[in-house]
Design a protein around this motif. Structure first.
Motif, PDB file in Angstrom:
ATOM      1  N   THR A   1       0.801  -1.231   0.000  1.00 42.82           N
ATOM      2  CA  THR A   1       0.000   0.000   0.000  1.00 42.82           C
ATOM      3  C   THR A   1       0.830   1.276   0.000  1.00 42.82           C
ATOM      4  N   GLY A   2       2.101   1.185   0.402  1.00 43.69           N
ATOM      5  CA  GLY A   2       2.902   2.387   0.549  1.00 43.69           C
ATOM      6  C   GLY A   2       2.559   3.161   1.808  1.00 43.69           C
ATOM      7  N   HIS A   3       1.753   2.565   2.699  1.00 47.50           N
ATOM      8  CA  HIS A   3       1.327   3.221   3.939  1.00 47.50           C
ATOM      9  C   HIS A   3       1.907   2.476   5.138  1.00 47.50           C
ATOM     10  N   THR A   4       2.376   3.230   6.147  1.00 42.13           N
ATOM     11  CA  THR A   4       2.901   2.631   7.371  1.00 42.13           C
ATOM     12  C   THR A   4       2.040   3.086   8.543  1.00 42.13           C
ATOM     13  N   PRO A   5       1.157   2.246   9.070  1.00 49.13           N
ATOM     14  CA  PRO A   5       0.311   2.636  10.197  1.00 49.13           C
ATOM     15  C   PRO A   5       1.150   3.075  11.385  1.00 49.13           C
ATOM     16  N   PRO A   6       0.826   4.202  12.007  1.00 51.99           N
ATOM     17  CA  PRO A   6       1.656   4.740  13.082  1.00 51.99           C
ATOM     18  C   PRO A   6       1.725   3.865  14.323  1.00 51.99           C
ATOM     19  N   TRP A   7       0.716   2.992  14.519  1.00 52.70           N
ATOM     20  CA  TRP A   7       0.715   2.145  15.711  1.00 52.70           C
ATOM     21  C   TRP A   7       1.226   0.734  15.424  1.00 52.70           C
ATOM     22  N   GLY A   8       1.928   0.569  14.300  1.00 47.83           N
ATOM     23  CA  GLY A   8       2.565  -0.710  14.009  1.00 47.83           C
ATOM     24  C   GLY A   8       1.575  -1.848  13.963  1.00 47.83           C
ATOM     25  N   ILE A   9       1.884  -2.937  14.687  1.00 45.52           N
ATOM     26  CA  ILE A   9       1.013  -4.111  14.654  1.00 45.52           C
ATOM     27  C   ILE A   9      -0.080  -4.039  15.713  1.00 45.52           C
ATOM     28  N   LEU A  10      -0.125  -2.954  16.487  1.00 47.66           N
ATOM     29  CA  LEU A  10      -1.141  -2.833  17.526  1.00 47.66           C
ATOM     30  C   LEU A  10      -2.496  -2.483  16.917  1.00 47.66           C
ATOM     31  N   THR A  11      -3.519  -3.203  17.330  1.00 42.42           N
ATOM     32  CA  THR A  11      -4.876  -2.883  16.916  1.00 42.42           C
ATOM     33  C   THR A  11      -5.793  -2.753  18.123  1.00 42.42           C
ATOM     34  N   GLY A  12      -5.253  -2.896  19.325  1.00 41.33           N
ATOM     35  CA  GLY A  12      -6.050  -2.831  20.539  1.00 41.33           C
ATOM     36  C   GLY A  12      -6.435  -1.410  20.915  1.00 41.33           C
TER      37      GLY A  12
END
Length: 516
Positions: free
Chosen positions: A127-138
């Protein structure tokens, strides 16, 4: 980027329950998409191309050697949501050992952690996107840092856990550390006083329903009779809860009257309710008593004075935005002028802390509108400001209308602007939480002037204090202060079902406390 992409997650080495742990992370990259786990029994079967656009395959070879994580993305149709039609990522044994070479403070297994790393590294390329919270989804990322603090982990190692194990971006790591440092003294007080509890009393009624709202709230546009029936049952649960608290020598250190919109009650109704609460619920001398007065159109000078006379010392007036067009679009039955008028009246009443809520990512708003809203809020000088990132959930009108938030950089720009401007107001971030389907995979942040922090918010977000939820839709948390394990109990959202079932649920809560 208006097209929808559907994704299927499959694996020959992971169980279905393990794969399901990765679905929320995939949705963080593809908020517009539908995501599901492929049934292992259908592993070689083809699907209709209209219902399946992309496939993600992840294989985790662990704990058997050689350690390896392989993830592959390929799409079956041309789609502008991805940069490449086929991407492969491999994490070798050295990568895996580095990922796992940190204190394990979460509940997820090592295989689930490795699955998420495989997905994260794959989908950032796709996607070219890096979510700021990494692998955290909690919901509560700060709980991880509190656990590390409890274990006495060194600050340097603490930073590595957040940024290498969970892949949290450095600015979010710094934000977490600032918040946790501010919270620690208060949480220490909670540990010293396990007999102190928080109490939530819910009024699930509103004048109108906001377009983004998924909370259990009922409109009174067709009459107030349902509210009258509801209050009779609510009074009884308050009485029963107070009796149990007195018997077990527990005191409310904070009490939050929320909703819905509690100030939809008339002046006499809300005054009587607060008096009933004070007569029945044992409270500490320094009780923090908050009222969610979210809708300016439900407030008046008379009502504000009544709240103050009943000991309310925290008030939340929630504009969400300072733009009339947006207020109309989202179904708020008030104007910016109403907000300014009520806020001025509230400021004339001495002795309480005033909070205001804003929402980033409201339909049609850009960073410019957010800046204009923050400029006006800065002039008002509230004591607290809670900044939410819009979350479109099932049950809301926006969800039903098909509105979905994108991963646009505008959302991050809005939040960065809010961080900078709230600090210029003299405020500090003091609590943080996230939600499912939150815009930009970001977070909600509570800011406060020094000394004006809401202790109820800290206790409930960090789950270190028991909460007694009273009313329809209210949630109770029975927390063991020795190890912070907890039991969650939920009242029915439907107020009519609640009136029939609250005695049964009250007894369940009593029984849960007996196990501590």
């Amino acid at each position: 980027m208006n097209k929808q992409i559907n994704l299927e997650l499959s694996s020959m080495t992971l169980s279905r329950s393990e794969m399901e742990a990765g679905l929320s992370l995939i949705r963080a990259f593809f908020p517009k998409g539908k995501v599901w786990v492929k049934d292992p029994e259908m592993i070689n079967m083809e699907h209709d191309a209209e219902n399946r656009i992309a496939v993600i395959e992840v294989e985790v070879n662990f704990p058997a050697q050689p350690y390896c994580v392989q993830s592959i993305f390929y799409d079956e149709m041309s789609n502008d949501l991805v940069q490449s039609q086929s991407v492969r990522v491999t994490l070798d044994s050295q990568d895996i050992m580095q990922i796992l070479d940190h204190p394990q403070v979460g509940k997820e297994t090592e295989r689930k952690i490795l699955l998420k790393h495989g997905l994260f590294h794959l989908l950032t390329q796709v996607t070219g996107h890096t979510p700021p919270w990494g692998i955290l989804t909690g919901i509560r990322p700060s709980k991880i840092l509190h656990r590390l603090n409890d274990l006495g982990i060194a600050k340097t190692e603490e930073k590595k856990v957040l940024e290498e194990h969970y892949l949290i971006r450095e600015d979010k790591t710094q934000l977490l550390r600032e918040i946790v440092a501010l919270q620690r003294p208060y949480l220490h007080q909670l540990t010293e006083h396990p007999e102190h509890v928080a109490v939530y009393v819910g009024i699930p009624f509103c004048p109108t329903r906001c377009s983004y709202c998924s909370f259990p709230a009922y409109s009174l546009q067709h009459g107030r009779e349902p509210l009258q029936f509801y209050l009779k049952g609510l009074y009884e649960e308050i009485r029963a809860t107070g009796e149990w608290m007195k018997e077990t020598r527990r005191w409310a250190s904070s009490l939050y009257l929320g909703g819905g919109t509690p100030t939809i009650l008339s002046t006499s109704e809300i005054s009587d309710l607060l008096q009933w609460i004070r007569d029945n619920i044992p409270m500490t001398e320094e009780i923090e008593l908050s009222v969610e007065a979210g809708r300016p159109d439900t407030l008046s000078q008379e009502k504000l004075q009544a709240l103050n006379e009943q000991g309310v010392n925290r008030l939340s007036i929630n504009p969400q935005t300072m733009h009339d067009e947006t207020l109309k679009r989202i179904g708020r039955a008030h104007s910016v002028e109403d907000i300014l008028r009520i806020y001025e009246l509230a400021r004339e009443v001495p002795g309480w802390v005033i909070n205001m809520d804003l929402i980033l990512g409201l339909p049609g708003e850009t960073t410019q509108e957010v800046q204009e809203t923050l400029n006006q809020i800065g002039k008002l000088r509230p004591d607290n400001l809670t900044v939410h990132a819009l979350a479109i959930k099932r049950g809301s009108k926006e969800y039903e209308a098909g509105l979905v938030q994108s991963l646009g950089k505008d959302l991050e720009s809005m939040q960065e602007l809010a961080l900078v401007m709230t600090r210029s107001f003299g405020m500090r971030p003091y609590y943080l939480y996230r939600q499912k389907h939150i815009a930009g995979n970001l977070e909600n942040i509570g800011f406060a002037l020094p000394g004006a922090e809401c202790y109820y918010n800290i206790g409930i977000m960090e789950e270190r204090q028991s909460v007694l939820g009273i009313g329809a839709g209210a949630s109770s948390k029975v927390v063991n202060s020795k190890d912070y394990t907890l039991v969650n109990l939920q009242h029915p959202s439907n107020w009519q079902v609640y009136l029939k079932r609250w005695p049964e649920l009250h007894q369940k809560r009593v029984n849960a406390f007996l196990t501590l």
